[in-house]
Design a protein around this motif. Structure first.
Motif, PDB file in Angstrom:
ATOM      1  N   GLN A  19     -21.963 -21.774  18.936  1.00  0.00           N
ATOM      2  CA  GLN A  19     -22.621 -22.813  18.157  1.00  0.00           C
ATOM      3  C   GLN A  19     -22.556 -24.185  18.811  1.00  0.00           C
ATOM      4  O   GLN A  19     -23.336 -25.068  18.465  1.00  0.00           O
ATOM      5  CB  GLN A  19     -22.019 -22.864  16.752  1.00  0.00           C
ATOM      6  CG  GLN A  19     -22.353 -21.611  15.955  1.00  0.00           C
ATOM      7  CD  GLN A  19     -21.792 -21.645  14.551  1.00  0.00           C
ATOM      8  OE1 GLN A  19     -20.690 -21.156  14.327  1.00  0.00           O
ATOM      9  NE2 GLN A  19     -22.522 -22.209  13.607  1.00  0.00           N
ATOM     10  N   HIS A 113     -16.164 -14.374  16.856  1.00  0.00           N
ATOM     11  CA  HIS A 113     -16.897 -15.193  15.885  1.00  0.00           C
ATOM     12  C   HIS A 113     -18.393 -14.902  16.055  1.00  0.00           C
ATOM     13  O   HIS A 113     -19.115 -15.653  16.705  1.00  0.00           O
ATOM     14  CB  HIS A 113     -16.591 -16.675  16.078  1.00  0.00           C
ATOM     15  CG  HIS A 113     -17.048 -17.541  14.925  1.00  0.00           C
ATOM     16  ND1 HIS A 113     -16.217 -18.393  14.239  1.00  0.00           N
ATOM     17  CD2 HIS A 113     -18.259 -17.671  14.332  1.00  0.00           C
ATOM     18  CE1 HIS A 113     -16.887 -19.015  13.292  1.00  0.00           C
ATOM     19  NE2 HIS A 113     -18.145 -18.599  13.319  1.00  0.00           N
ATOM     20  N   GLU A 158     -15.056 -13.759   9.415  1.00  0.00           N
ATOM     21  CA  GLU A 158     -15.965 -13.317   8.351  1.00  0.00           C
ATOM     22  C   GLU A 158     -16.561 -11.922   8.577  1.00  0.00           C
ATOM     23  O   GLU A 158     -17.784 -11.776   8.723  1.00  0.00           O
ATOM     24  CB  GLU A 158     -17.102 -14.329   8.175  1.00  0.00           C
ATOM     25  CG  GLU A 158     -16.617 -15.713   7.824  1.00  0.00           C
ATOM     26  CD  GLU A 158     -17.748 -16.721   7.653  1.00  0.00           C
ATOM     27  OE1 GLU A 158     -18.892 -16.421   8.020  1.00  0.00           O
ATOM     28  OE2 GLU A 158     -17.474 -17.811   7.140  1.00  0.00           O
ATOM     29  N   TYR A 265     -17.435 -21.755   0.892  1.00  0.00           N
ATOM     30  CA  TYR A 265     -18.505 -22.746   0.783  1.00  0.00           C
ATOM     31  C   TYR A 265     -19.082 -22.831  -0.622  1.00  0.00           C
ATOM     32  O   TYR A 265     -19.347 -23.907  -1.125  1.00  0.00           O
ATOM     33  CB  TYR A 265     -19.648 -22.403   1.759  1.00  0.00           C
ATOM     34  CG  TYR A 265     -19.255 -22.585   3.203  1.00  0.00           C
ATOM     35  CD1 TYR A 265     -19.512 -23.779   3.868  1.00  0.00           C
ATOM     36  CD2 TYR A 265     -18.592 -21.569   3.899  1.00  0.00           C
ATOM     37  CE1 TYR A 265     -19.123 -23.958   5.188  1.00  0.00           C
ATOM     38  CE2 TYR A 265     -18.210 -21.740   5.213  1.00  0.00           C
ATOM     39  CZ  TYR A 265     -18.473 -22.937   5.850  1.00  0.00           C
ATOM     40  OH  TYR A 265     -18.081 -23.116   7.150  1.00  0.00           O
ATOM     41  N   GLU A 322     -12.278 -22.553   7.027  1.00  0.00           N
ATOM     42  CA  GLU A 322     -13.584 -23.241   7.024  1.00  0.00           C
ATOM     43  C   GLU A 322     -13.893 -23.699   5.613  1.00  0.00           C
ATOM     44  O   GLU A 322     -13.641 -22.969   4.650  1.00  0.00           O
ATOM     45  CB  GLU A 322     -14.739 -22.311   7.440  1.00  0.00           C
ATOM     46  CG  GLU A 322     -14.822 -21.987   8.889  1.00  0.00           C
ATOM     47  CD  GLU A 322     -16.027 -21.090   9.223  1.00  0.00           C
ATOM     48  OE1 GLU A 322     -17.046 -21.133   8.508  1.00  0.00           O
ATOM     49  OE2 GLU A 322     -15.902 -20.344  10.202  1.00  0.00           O
ATOM     50  N   TRP A 360     -15.476 -27.402   8.274  1.00  0.00           N
ATOM     51  CA  TRP A 360     -16.638 -26.932   9.038  1.00  0.00           C
ATOM     52  C   TRP A 360     -17.699 -28.006   8.912  1.00  0.00           C
ATOM     53  O   TRP A 360     -18.283 -28.123   7.852  1.00  0.00           O
ATOM     54  CB  TRP A 360     -17.185 -25.591   8.522  1.00  0.00           C
ATOM     55  CG  TRP A 360     -18.258 -25.110   9.466  1.00  0.00           C
ATOM     56  CD1 TRP A 360     -19.603 -25.395   9.408  1.00  0.00           C
ATOM     57  CD2 TRP A 360     -18.067 -24.306  10.643  1.00  0.00           C
ATOM     58  NE1 TRP A 360     -20.261 -24.827  10.484  1.00  0.00           N
ATOM     59  CE2 TRP A 360     -19.332 -24.154  11.242  1.00  0.00           C
ATOM     60  CE3 TRP A 360     -16.948 -23.730  11.258  1.00  0.00           C
ATOM     61  CZ2 TRP A 360     -19.517 -23.429  12.431  1.00  0.00           C
ATOM     62  CZ3 TRP A 360     -17.150 -23.010  12.423  1.00  0.00           C
ATOM     63  CH2 TRP A 360     -18.423 -22.865  12.995  1.00  0.00           C
ATOM     64  N   GLU A 367     -26.768 -23.670  13.894  1.00  0.00           N
ATOM     65  CA  GLU A 367     -26.404 -22.900  12.707  1.00  0.00           C
ATOM     66  C   GLU A 367     -27.164 -21.564  12.707  1.00  0.00           C
ATOM     67  O   GLU A 367     -28.080 -21.334  11.923  1.00  0.00           O
ATOM     68  CB  GLU A 367     -26.679 -23.732  11.442  1.00  0.00           C
ATOM     69  CG  GLU A 367     -26.438 -23.037  10.118  1.00  0.00           C
ATOM     70  CD  GLU A 367     -25.035 -22.434   9.922  1.00  0.00           C
ATOM     71  OE1 GLU A 367     -24.060 -22.977  10.469  1.00  0.00           O
ATOM     72  OE2 GLU A 367     -24.949 -21.404   9.228  1.00  0.00           O
ATOM     73  N   TRP A 368     -26.837 -20.722  13.671  1.00  0.00           N
ATOM     74  CA  TRP A 368     -27.326 -19.350  13.741  1.00  0.00           C
ATOM     75  C   TRP A 368     -28.826 -19.249  13.449  1.00  0.00           C
ATOM     76  O   TRP A 368     -29.605 -19.943  14.080  1.00  0.00           O
ATOM     77  CB  TRP A 368     -26.476 -18.458  12.810  1.00  0.00           C
ATOM     78  CG  TRP A 368     -25.010 -18.600  13.105  1.00  0.00           C
ATOM     79  CD1 TRP A 368     -24.064 -19.146  12.287  1.00  0.00           C
ATOM     80  CD2 TRP A 368     -24.308 -18.238  14.319  1.00  0.00           C
ATOM     81  NE1 TRP A 368     -22.825 -19.128  12.910  1.00  0.00           N
ATOM     82  CE2 TRP A 368     -22.947 -18.574  14.146  1.00  0.00           C
ATOM     83  CE3 TRP A 368     -24.684 -17.651  15.533  1.00  0.00           C
ATOM     84  CZ2 TRP A 368     -21.981 -18.357  15.126  1.00  0.00           C
ATOM     85  CZ3 TRP A 368     -23.717 -17.439  16.512  1.00  0.00           C
ATOM     86  CH2 TRP A 368     -22.389 -17.785  16.303  1.00  0.00           C
ATOM     87  N   PHE A 376     -23.949 -29.689   9.362  1.00  0.00           N
ATOM     88  CA  PHE A 376     -22.621 -29.546   8.745  1.00  0.00           C
ATOM     89  C   PHE A 376     -21.609 -30.545   9.319  1.00  0.00           C
ATOM     90  O   PHE A 376     -20.465 -30.557   8.897  1.00  0.00           O
ATOM     91  CB  PHE A 376     -22.075 -28.137   9.016  1.00  0.00           C
ATOM     92  CG  PHE A 376     -22.572 -27.048   8.098  1.00  0.00           C
ATOM     93  CD1 PHE A 376     -21.903 -26.764   6.912  1.00  0.00           C
ATOM     94  CD2 PHE A 376     -23.678 -26.291   8.417  1.00  0.00           C
ATOM     95  CE1 PHE A 376     -22.327 -25.737   6.074  1.00  0.00           C
ATOM     96  CE2 PHE A 376     -24.114 -25.259   7.591  1.00  0.00           C
ATOM     97  CZ  PHE A 376     -23.436 -24.987   6.411  1.00  0.00           C
TER      98      PHE A 376
HETATM   99  O1  IFM Z   1     -21.777 -21.840  10.767  1.00  0.00           O
HETATM  100  C1  IFM Z   1     -21.146 -20.861   9.986  1.00  0.00           C
HETATM  101  C2  IFM Z   1     -19.935 -20.313  10.712  1.00  0.00           C
HETATM  102  O2  IFM Z   1     -20.264 -19.804  11.969  1.00  0.00           O
HETATM  103  C3  IFM Z   1     -19.298 -19.220   9.889  1.00  0.00           C
HETATM  104  N1  IFM Z   1     -19.047 -19.641   8.542  1.00  0.00           N
HETATM  105  C4  IFM Z   1     -20.104 -20.304   7.819  1.00  0.00           C
HETATM  106  C5  IFM Z   1     -20.689 -21.432   8.652  1.00  0.00           C
HETATM  107  C6  IFM Z   1     -21.822 -22.139   7.884  1.00  0.00           C
HETATM  108  O3  IFM Z   1     -22.837 -21.255   7.575  1.00  0.00           O
END
Ligand code: IFM
Length: 408
Positions: A19, A113, A158, A265, A322, A360, A367-368, A376
């Motif tokens: 990222q 990750h 995760e 989150y 996070e 985070w 962001e993927w 963020f």
């Molecule tokens: O950006 C992601 C992170 O890679 C993994 N946890 C949630 C974040 C926000 O979506």
């Protein structure tokens, strides 16, 4: 400053290699990006160019009074081909970790990750029978060559999100949809991978605590809480909070670990809906009247407190690995931080043994599947110039971390 955090509390930010680093071309995400997997058409190159700018970035975090940092080491850089380890990349991560140490930040190192080497996914990735055995040489190598610089190991980030997005919604590589069998196979393999890594890391670096980062998406039955809504919420929680072990579903947080890592989150209200088998027969909605982030996620800071309190009975130390908010408008993040850190403080007063908090994230990053559209960061990044600018939320975080207390 009467509302103090425990002495030695860790204040940091969390990141992941793909990222922020840029130039990460040997992993599955890079291929996924080339195949058009990113909604915005963005690419993770150069991302935040952190691979080259890590020293300045850490200096900035140090100015923000961070005393810890969570980062991932990229498997596909370190082992670009099976069994071939790249000494130059290992040396790079030694420099990264040494720099963190030199700047007074304790490194928490994540080993997986979301990204995997292309050679690994070509062999079936995390659904393949030999997946765990294919991962372990990397784990051993990292433990051997980097272990002396590491403060905490975080084996896997995760597992639930990884399996859900990659095999049920198709938003992550390999982009499969509705493949419940595949998702369960991935979860079972990740569980074995975590356990095997736990053993190996303990053998090779016995003094370093090992855990994993579990994503807790709070699911509550929609009011008035009819039985079937409660059932649908429980099924959803089951999928998000459990993984298969020897034919049974067991709580992720009961896996062998020296600490519990919580990524949190948001959450949803759940209403029973037969048309949504993929979501555990529940329709998810945001609680009415609750603000939402740019992601559309409900922002309810008390959920962090309730999630932490639920972990008290484990008796293990807890790290918030996070927590954050997607908000282009930083005023929203400032409000969120004030509220969520207060909930963190309250959870500690009420007996949750929380030893650290990793926000985070530090830099606005990739962001993927959403590319750069979700912000963020505590620090804004101008993607054209790579200039960094600390946001007001960053200074707020610095004040709390510097005082180790909430401002009155
Ligand atoms: O950006 C992601 C992170 O890679 C993994 N946890 C949630 C974040 C926000 O979506």
């Amino acid at each position: 400053m009467s509302r103090r955090f425990p002495d030695g509390f860790l204040w940091g930010c969390a990141t992941a290699a793909h990222q922020v680093e840029g130039g990460n071309h040997r992993c599955d995400w890079w291929e996924f990006e080339r195949r058009g997997g990113i909604r915005t058409g963005d690419s993770a190159d150069p991302a935040c160019d952190h691979y080259r700018r890590f020293r300045e970035d850490f200096a900035l975090l140090r100015r923000l009074n961070n005393n810890a940092h969570r980062l991932s080491v990229e498997w596909s850089r370190i082992e670009p081909e099976p069994g071939e380890f790249d000494a130059g990349q290992i040396a790079h991560y030694r420099e990264v970790l040494s720099e963190l140490r030199a700047q007074g930040m304790a490194p928490m190192v994540t080993l997986h990750h979301f990204t995997s080497p292309i050679w690994f996914v070509r062999r079936g990735g995390w659904t393949a029978p030999g997946a765990v055995e294919a991962w372990l040489p990397f784990v051993r190598r990292v433990a051997r060559d980097l272990g002396d610089l590491v403060a905490f190991w975080c084996t896997i980030n995760e597992p639930n999100v990884y399996a859900y997005q990659g095999w049920l919604t198709g938003e992550f590589p390999p982009g499969r949809r509705g493949d419940l069998v595949g998702a369960l196979r991935v979860l079972a393999n990740l569980r074995r991978a975590h356990e095997a890594a736990y053993r190996e890391l303990h053998r090779l670096t016995p003094d370093i605590p090992v855990g994993l980062a579990h994503h807790e998406w709070v699911l509550e039955p929609a009011p008035p809480g009819r039985r079937r809504d409660r059932l649908a919420a429980a099924i959803g929680r089951g999928f998000m909070g459990r993984w298969p072990v020897d034919g049974r579903l067991r709580p992720v947080l009961e896996a062998p670990a020296d600490y519990l890592g919580l990524n949190h989150y948001t959450g949803s209200l759940v209403t029973f809906d037969l048309r949504r088998p993929g979501e555990g027969f529940g329709r998810r909605s945001n609680p009415p009247g609750v603000p939402v982030s740019d992601f559309g996620w409900a922002v309810r800071p008390e959920w962090l407190r309730s999630s932490l309190l639920a972990l008290r009975r484990s008796g293990k130390p807890i790290y918030v690995t996070e927590n954050g908010i997607a908000a282009a408008d930083d005023r929203m993040r400032v409000r969120f931080l004030r509220e969520v850190l207060e909930q963190l403080w309250r959870a500690i007063q009420e007996g949750a043994d929380v030893r650290g908090y990793f926000h985070w994230t530090s830099l606005d990053n990739f962001e993927w599947q959403h590319g750069y559209s979700m912000r963020f960061g505590l620090v804004a990044v101008d993607l054209r110039t790579q200039e960094r600018t600390v946001k007001p939320s960053g200074w707020l975080y610095a004040a709390v971390a510097g005082a180790n207390a909430l401002p009155d």
